[in-house]
Design an enzyme around this catalytic site. Structure first.
Site, PDB file in Angstrom:
ATOM      1  N   CYS A   1       0.839  -1.198   0.000  1.00  0.00           N
ATOM      2  CA  CYS A   1       0.000   0.000   0.000  1.00  0.00           C
ATOM      3  C   CYS A   1       0.881   1.258   0.000  1.00  0.00           C
ATOM      4  CB  CYS A   1      -0.981  -0.032   1.181  1.00  0.00           C
ATOM      5  SG  CYS A   1      -2.378   1.102   0.973  1.00  0.00           S
TER       6      CYS A   1
ATOM      7  N   HIS B   1      -3.575  -5.164   0.233  1.00  0.00           N
ATOM      8  CA  HIS B   1      -3.050  -5.633   1.520  1.00  0.00           C
ATOM      9  C   HIS B   1      -3.026  -7.163   1.575  1.00  0.00           C
ATOM     10  CE1 HIS B   1      -2.823  -1.818   3.839  1.00  0.00           C
ATOM     11  NE2 HIS B   1      -3.714  -1.423   2.934  1.00  0.00           N
TER      12      HIS B   1
ATOM     13  N   GLU C   1      -1.546  -9.023   3.590  1.00  0.00           N
ATOM     14  CA  GLU C   1      -1.576  -9.544   4.969  1.00  0.00           C
ATOM     15  C   GLU C   1      -2.987  -9.910   5.415  1.00  0.00           C
ATOM     16  OE1 GLU C   1      -1.868  -5.018   5.543  1.00  0.00           O
ATOM     17  OE2 GLU C   1      -1.007  -6.449   4.121  1.00  0.00           O
TER      18      GLU C   1
END
Length: 212
Positions: free
Chosen positions: A56, A183, A185
């Site tokens: 990001c 993202h 994650e």
């Protein structure tokens, strides 16, 4: 893992602060705090060949650093952080212009992405043309600078299916040098690592072995 406060990183000390690191990850975030240190770390990784992963904001800073130091766009920045920049290579999403209330206006949730850099690390990690990833941001790669940055060597490794939004970038000739607007994650699990994290760590281990 070595946690590094980007507020304490400068062009002068980045080599000392990151010496011995086998990979550099710049995560997402908001605001201008520590941005100069992030840019120093990004440049260090690109110039030394240390594996780099930008998420990001980390992807956006990779674009800014490349624009400044490779494409020759002196003063390039994100308009979110430097509204007066002469080269807003990261800019407000078109459908966000004029929006003043931030609540609920972000690009949130899962969006499809088409991988276009078939010879690079993104495609190698996923092994697929079409993926879906989760987003949380308002600013994007500015399409006005696509041509200039691509001609300078930046690879646009992933876009929205209609080609309008740049979702992933790579610097060719590097081991693992990837920035993604989304993202990963959010989709990574202890027993099922996201393919990009797996590829980044694997390349850091290879770099470590070669460094010895």
């Amino acid at each position: 893992i070595r946690w590094v406060d980007s507020e304490e990183v400068t062009d002068e000390n980045v080599g000392r602060r990151l010496d011995g690191c086998d990979g550099v990850l710049v995560p997402g975030g908001f605001g201008s705090r520590g941005i100069d240190g992030m840019l120093s770390a990004v440049r260090y990784a690109r110039e030394t060949g240390v594996p780099y992963f930008g998420i990001c904001l980390g992807m956006q800073m990779a674009v800014v650093e490349f624009a400044r130091n490779v494409a020759g766009l002196t003063g390039a920045h994100s308009s979110e952080l430097a509204p007066e920049t002469p080269y807003p290579v990261i800019d407000l999403m078109p459908d966000q212009v004029g929006v003043t209330a931030k609540g609920g206006t972000m690009r949130l949730g899962a969006y499809p992405c088409r991988l276009t850099g078939h010879g690079g690390p993104c495609y190698a990690a996923y092994g697929a043309d079409a993926i879906s990833e989760r987003h949380r941001h308002r600013y994007e790669f500015n399409n006005e600078y696509r041509t200039a940055l691509r001609e300078a060597g930046l690879v646009l490794a992933g876009t929205s299916p209609d080609g309008r939004l740049v979702e992933a970038v790579e610097v060719p000739g590097k081991r693992f040098y990837v920035g993604v607007q989304y993202h990963p994650e959010f989709k990574s699990r202890p027993n099922r690592a996201h393919p990009l994290f797996r590829a980044f760590v694997a390349d850091a281990l290879r770099y470590q072995d070669e460094d010895k």
